[in-house]
Scaffold this active site. Structure first.
Site, PDB file in Angstrom:
ATOM      1  N   CYS A  25     -12.730 -12.303 -23.620  1.00  0.00           N
ATOM      2  CA  CYS A  25     -11.600 -13.196 -23.891  1.00  0.00           C
ATOM      3  C   CYS A  25     -10.339 -12.734 -23.187  1.00  0.00           C
ATOM      4  O   CYS A  25      -9.517 -13.554 -22.785  1.00  0.00           O
ATOM      5  CB  CYS A  25     -11.358 -13.270 -25.398  1.00  0.00           C
ATOM      6  SG  CYS A  25     -12.750 -13.938 -26.334  1.00  0.00           S
ATOM      7  N   GLU A  29      -9.224 -15.405 -33.553  1.00  0.00           N
ATOM      8  CA  GLU A  29      -9.082 -15.008 -32.142  1.00  0.00           C
ATOM      9  C   GLU A  29     -10.028 -15.890 -31.351  1.00  0.00           C
ATOM     10  O   GLU A  29     -11.234 -15.753 -31.447  1.00  0.00           O
ATOM     11  CB  GLU A  29      -9.417 -13.530 -31.970  1.00  0.00           C
ATOM     12  CG  GLU A  29      -8.930 -12.976 -30.640  1.00  0.00           C
ATOM     13  CD  GLU A  29     -10.008 -12.947 -29.579  1.00  0.00           C
ATOM     14  OE1 GLU A  29     -10.102 -13.938 -28.802  1.00  0.00           O
ATOM     15  OE2 GLU A  29     -10.754 -11.969 -29.521  1.00  0.00           O
ATOM     16  N   LEU A  30      -9.453 -16.828 -30.579  1.00  0.00           N
ATOM     17  CA  LEU A  30     -10.238 -17.923 -30.025  1.00  0.00           C
ATOM     18  C   LEU A  30     -10.287 -17.942 -28.500  1.00  0.00           C
ATOM     19  O   LEU A  30     -10.457 -18.983 -27.893  1.00  0.00           O
ATOM     20  CB  LEU A  30      -9.681 -19.255 -30.552  1.00  0.00           C
ATOM     21  CG  LEU A  30      -9.577 -19.349 -32.079  1.00  0.00           C
ATOM     22  CD1 LEU A  30      -8.981 -20.688 -32.484  1.00  0.00           C
ATOM     23  CD2 LEU A  30     -10.920 -19.125 -32.739  1.00  0.00           C
ATOM     24  N   LYS A  42     -21.479 -12.555 -40.425  1.00  0.00           N
ATOM     25  CA  LYS A  42     -22.315 -13.580 -39.812  1.00  0.00           C
ATOM     26  C   LYS A  42     -22.138 -13.390 -38.310  1.00  0.00           C
ATOM     27  O   LYS A  42     -21.145 -13.829 -37.722  1.00  0.00           O
ATOM     28  CB  LYS A  42     -21.870 -14.985 -40.254  1.00  0.00           C
ATOM     29  CG  LYS A  42     -22.869 -16.094 -39.859  1.00  0.00           C
ATOM     30  CD  LYS A  42     -22.812 -16.401 -38.385  1.00  0.00           C
ATOM     31  CE  LYS A  42     -23.847 -17.419 -37.969  1.00  0.00           C
ATOM     32  NZ  LYS A  42     -24.215 -17.306 -36.553  1.00  0.00           N
ATOM     33  N   HIS A  43     -23.102 -12.695 -37.695  1.00  0.00           N
ATOM     34  CA  HIS A  43     -22.990 -12.406 -36.271  1.00  0.00           C
ATOM     35  C   HIS A  43     -23.602 -13.543 -35.457  1.00  0.00           C
ATOM     36  O   HIS A  43     -24.281 -14.432 -35.981  1.00  0.00           O
ATOM     37  CB  HIS A  43     -23.702 -11.090 -35.953  1.00  0.00           C
ATOM     38  CG  HIS A  43     -23.014 -10.273 -34.910  1.00  0.00           C
ATOM     39  ND1 HIS A  43     -22.348 -10.843 -33.838  1.00  0.00           N
ATOM     40  CD2 HIS A  43     -22.879  -8.920 -34.743  1.00  0.00           C
ATOM     41  CE1 HIS A  43     -21.839  -9.888 -33.090  1.00  0.00           C
ATOM     42  NE2 HIS A  43     -22.144  -8.712 -33.606  1.00  0.00           N
ATOM     43  N   TRP A  63     -20.992 -12.676 -29.560  1.00  0.00           N
ATOM     44  CA  TRP A  63     -21.956 -11.762 -28.962  1.00  0.00           C
ATOM     45  C   TRP A  63     -21.396 -10.874 -27.862  1.00  0.00           C
ATOM     46  O   TRP A  63     -22.014  -9.908 -27.455  1.00  0.00           O
ATOM     47  CB  TRP A  63     -23.130 -12.558 -28.367  1.00  0.00           C
ATOM     48  CG  TRP A  63     -22.685 -13.733 -27.537  1.00  0.00           C
ATOM     49  CD1 TRP A  63     -22.639 -15.039 -27.937  1.00  0.00           C
ATOM     50  CD2 TRP A  63     -22.177 -13.714 -26.197  1.00  0.00           C
ATOM     51  NE1 TRP A  63     -22.146 -15.839 -26.924  1.00  0.00           N
ATOM     52  CE2 TRP A  63     -21.856 -15.043 -25.841  1.00  0.00           C
ATOM     53  CE3 TRP A  63     -21.986 -12.709 -25.249  1.00  0.00           C
ATOM     54  CZ2 TRP A  63     -21.339 -15.390 -24.608  1.00  0.00           C
ATOM     55  CZ3 TRP A  63     -21.469 -13.043 -24.004  1.00  0.00           C
ATOM     56  CH2 TRP A  63     -21.156 -14.375 -23.703  1.00  0.00           C
ATOM     57  N   ASN A  64     -20.204 -11.186 -27.331  1.00  0.00           N
ATOM     58  CA  ASN A  64     -19.814 -10.541 -26.073  1.00  0.00           C
ATOM     59  C   ASN A  64     -19.444  -9.062 -26.221  1.00  0.00           C
ATOM     60  O   ASN A  64     -19.681  -8.271 -25.313  1.00  0.00           O
ATOM     61  CB  ASN A  64     -18.710 -11.325 -25.353  1.00  0.00           C
ATOM     62  CG  ASN A  64     -17.470 -11.495 -26.191  1.00  0.00           C
ATOM     63  OD1 ASN A  64     -17.518 -11.542 -27.419  1.00  0.00           O
ATOM     64  ND2 ASN A  64     -16.334 -11.605 -25.534  1.00  0.00           N
ATOM     65  N   GLU A 105     -11.173 -22.192 -19.770  1.00  0.00           N
ATOM     66  CA  GLU A 105     -11.614 -20.805 -19.642  1.00  0.00           C
ATOM     67  C   GLU A 105     -12.994 -20.768 -19.000  1.00  0.00           C
ATOM     68  O   GLU A 105     -13.897 -21.476 -19.423  1.00  0.00           O
ATOM     69  CB  GLU A 105     -11.675 -20.152 -21.026  1.00  0.00           C
ATOM     70  CG  GLU A 105     -12.168 -18.722 -21.010  1.00  0.00           C
ATOM     71  CD  GLU A 105     -12.262 -18.120 -22.410  1.00  0.00           C
ATOM     72  OE1 GLU A 105     -12.240 -16.889 -22.522  1.00  0.00           O
ATOM     73  OE2 GLU A 105     -12.365 -18.894 -23.381  1.00  0.00           O
ATOM     74  N   SER A 120     -26.128 -15.528 -33.158  1.00  0.00           N
ATOM     75  CA  SER A 120     -27.574 -15.573 -33.365  1.00  0.00           C
ATOM     76  C   SER A 120     -28.374 -14.869 -32.275  1.00  0.00           C
ATOM     77  O   SER A 120     -29.567 -14.627 -32.457  1.00  0.00           O
ATOM     78  CB  SER A 120     -28.028 -17.040 -33.467  1.00  0.00           C
ATOM     79  OG  SER A 120     -27.498 -17.637 -34.619  1.00  0.00           O
TER      80      SER A 120
END
Length: 458
Positions: free
Chosen positions: A266, A232-233, A158-159, A134-135, A363, A161
Site C-alpha cells: 500500500c 487502512e485502505l 479474519k485473515h 495477504w500482502n 492504484e 483466504s
C-alpha cells in the site's frame, strides 16, 4: 474464494482448509469474550513477559514463517525473513513501552475542576476483530495484535483466504508464547461471514487493512452498530524528484520503493513525478535499474521480484496497463507477462500518461511505475494530490524551502523526505482521504482500542 494455499510461483494448489461451522465460530467468539474478562485484569508486566516470549519464538522460527509467507503469497524469501524479524521488533517495542503509553494522565492542578484528584485512564475495550490482507501476512497482523494484546484486549483474526497457514501459525505462536487460550484466535471463514461477527455484541471494535470496498462495508456495518473502527485502505503514493536531489541514490531508492513486496504494498511508491530539469537523467537511471532486476523463483536468494500473489491480481495489472497503452501511453520497459507457469509480471515503467487513463487515478498493485514530467513544485503537488488516496508520499529535494512545502502541502498521512516510505513501530501509521482513518503503531496505535476514561475524585 476458497480458503487455500495456492503457490503463486506455480499456480498449483498446495493445501485447502475447511471453514469453521457456525457453532465453532460462535464458540470462538464466546471464548474470546470470556477470556477478556480475566485477561484485562492482568498487569503490564505479565503481558510483557508473554509478548517477549512470543517474540523470542518468532525470532527463532523466522525461517519457518518466511517459508510460509513465500509459499502462500510469493514474496521473496529475503523480504519474508525481514518481515518476520520486523514482527519481532514490533512485539518487543510494545512489550517495553505499553505501560508508558497507557499510563494515567493526571491533571496537574485538579482544583481547577473542583477535585482532589483528576485524570484520564486508558482501559481495554474487549474482543476486537482484525480483517487483514495477504500482502504482509505477518507484519500487518502484528502491528495490530501486539498493541491490542499489550493493552489488555483480545484478538480475533479474519485473515485473507489465500494465507491460511500464516494465519494459523500466528495463532499457534501466541499460544506457545504463553498467552491464555482465547487471547488470539484465527477464524478460518469467508468474507461473507464477517458481518455476523461485527454484529455480535461481544465483539466491540474492528480494524481492517485492505481494499476500499471492503473498508466501506466494514465501516458501514460498524457505524450501524456504533462500534469503533480503524481503516487502512491502500494508496497510490507519489514519489517526487526535484532538481537538487541526489539522482543516483534517488533512482536506486525509487526502484526499491516500487518493487518492494513484488510491487504489492500500500505504501509502495507508484507515481514518479519528476521535475523537467532532471527528468531525462532520472528516467535513464530508473529504467535501467528496473530492467536489471531479476524476476523469478522467490525462494532463490538472488531473486529481486517474485510473482504477483493471485491470478486475478495479475489480470487487474494487465487491464490497467493495456488501458493506458491503448490511450497513448509509452511503455519504457516491461509491460507484458512472461511465458510459463506462475503469476509473474515484469517490472514496468510507463510514461506519457493523461487524465483519461485509469492509471492516472487508480492504484496499481504490482511492479508498475507511472512516470510524470512536471515544470515546477506547484504542478508536482497538483499531480501528487490528484488521487482519492492519501496514505504515504515521498519527496526528494535538498532545498529546505521545498521540503517544508512538501511537508505542508502533500495530502497524505505520511511524508518522507529523501527516503522511502516505510512503517516503524515508533511512528504513527495511517492515511487521509480514501486511504482510511485512525492510526496504527506508536502510542497512537495502542490507544485506538482503549477507552479513555475520565476520573474525578472530590
Amino acid at each position: 474464494m476458497a480458503i487455500a494455499t495456492i503457490n503463486p510461483t506455480t499456480g498449483e494448489a498446495v493445501k485447502t482448509f475447511e471453514e469453521l461451522s457456525e457453532t465453532e465460530l460462535r464458540q470462538k467468539i464466546g471464548l474470546a469474550f470470556d477470556r477478556w474478562q480475566t485477561y484485562r485484569t492482568t498487569s503490564f508486566e505479565e503481558r510483557a513477559g508473554r509478548m517477549h516470549a512470543t517474540a523470542d519464538l518468532f525470532e527463532k522460527e523466522a525461517d519457518l514463517s518466511a517459508e510460509l509467507m513465500t509459499t502462500e503469497m510469493g514474496k521473496t524469501v529475503a523480504s519474508a525473513r525481514a518481515e518476520a524479524l520486523k514482527c519481532v521488533h514490533g512485539m518487543r517495542y510494545y512489550a517495553d513501552h505499553a505501560a508508558e503509553f497507557l499510563a494515567d494522565e493526571p491533571l496537574a492542578d485538579p482544583s481547577q475542576v473542583g477535585a482532589v484528584r483528576a485524570l484520564g485512564r486508558y482501559q481495554p475495550l474487549g474482543p476486537v476483530l482484525a480483517v487483514m490482507p495477504w500482502n504482509f501476512p505477518m507484519w500487518q497482523v502484528m502491528r495490530f495484535a501486539a498493541p491490542a494484546l499489550m493493552a489488555g484486549n483480545v484478538a480475533l483474526l479474519k485473515h485473507a483466504s489465500n494465507v491460511p497457514q500464516c494465519a494459523l501459525y500466528l495463532q499457534d505462536v501466541f499460544r506457545r508464547g504463553g498467552f491464555p487460550e482465547g487471547c488470539f484466535q484465527t477464524l478460518l471463514i469467508s468474507s461473507r461471514r464477517v458481518e455476523s461477527i461485527l454484529r455480535d455484541p461481544r465483539v466491540v471494535a474492528a480494524t481492517l487493512t485492505g481494499s476500499e470496498p471492503a473498508g466501506r462495508s466494514v465501516a458501514a456495518i460498524c457505524g450501524d452498530e456504533i462500534k469503533h473502527t480503524v481503516m487502512e485502505l491502500g494508496g497510490s503514493d507519489p514519489f517526487i524528484v526535484m532538481p537538487s536531489a541526489d539522482l543516483d541514490r534517488c533512482a536506486a531508492t525509487a526502484v526499491e520503493a516500487r518493487v518492494q513486496n513484488n510491487g504489492q504494498s500500500c505504501i509502495a511508491a507508484k507515481r514518479f513525478i519528476v521535475h523537467a530539469d532532471v527528468f531525462d537523467a532520472f528516467t535513464d537511471r530508473f529504467v535501467s535499474r528496473m530492467r536489471e532486476l531479476t524476476v523469478g523463483d522467490p525462494f532463490e536468494e538472488s531473486t529481486d521480484v517474485g510473482p504477483v500473489a493471485t491470478e486475478q491480481g495479475r489480470a487487474d495489472i494487465e487491464e490497467i496497463v493495456e488501458d493506458a497503452v491503448s490511450a497513448g501511453a509509452t511503455v519504457l520497459c516491461g509491460g507484458r507477462r512472461p511465458d510459463g507457469p506462475g503469476w509473474f509480471y515484469p517490472p514496468t515503467v510507463i510514461t506519457d500518461i493523461t487524465r483519461d487513463m485509469r492509471i492516472y487515478l487508480e492504484e496499481v498493485f504490482g511492479p508498475v511505475a507511472s512516470l510524470y514530467r512536471v515544470a515546477d513544485i506547484d504542478q508536482a503537488l497538483e499531480i501528487a494530490n490528484a488521487t482519492t488516496f492519501g496514505l504515504g508520499s515521498n519527496a526528494w529535494t535538498d532545498d529546505e524551502v521545498e521540503q517544508e512545502r512538501f511537508i505542508s502541502d502533500l495530502d497524505a498521512g505520511q511524508v518522507f523526505i529523501n527516503g522511502k516510505t516505510t512503517s516503524y513501530p515508533q511512528l504513527p501509521f495511517g492515511g487521509t482521504k480514501r486511504s482510511g482513518y485512525g492510526r496504527e503503531l506508536a502510542a497512537h496505535g495502542i490507544r485506538e482500542f482503549c477507552n479513555l476514561k475520565t476520573v474525578w475524585v472530590g
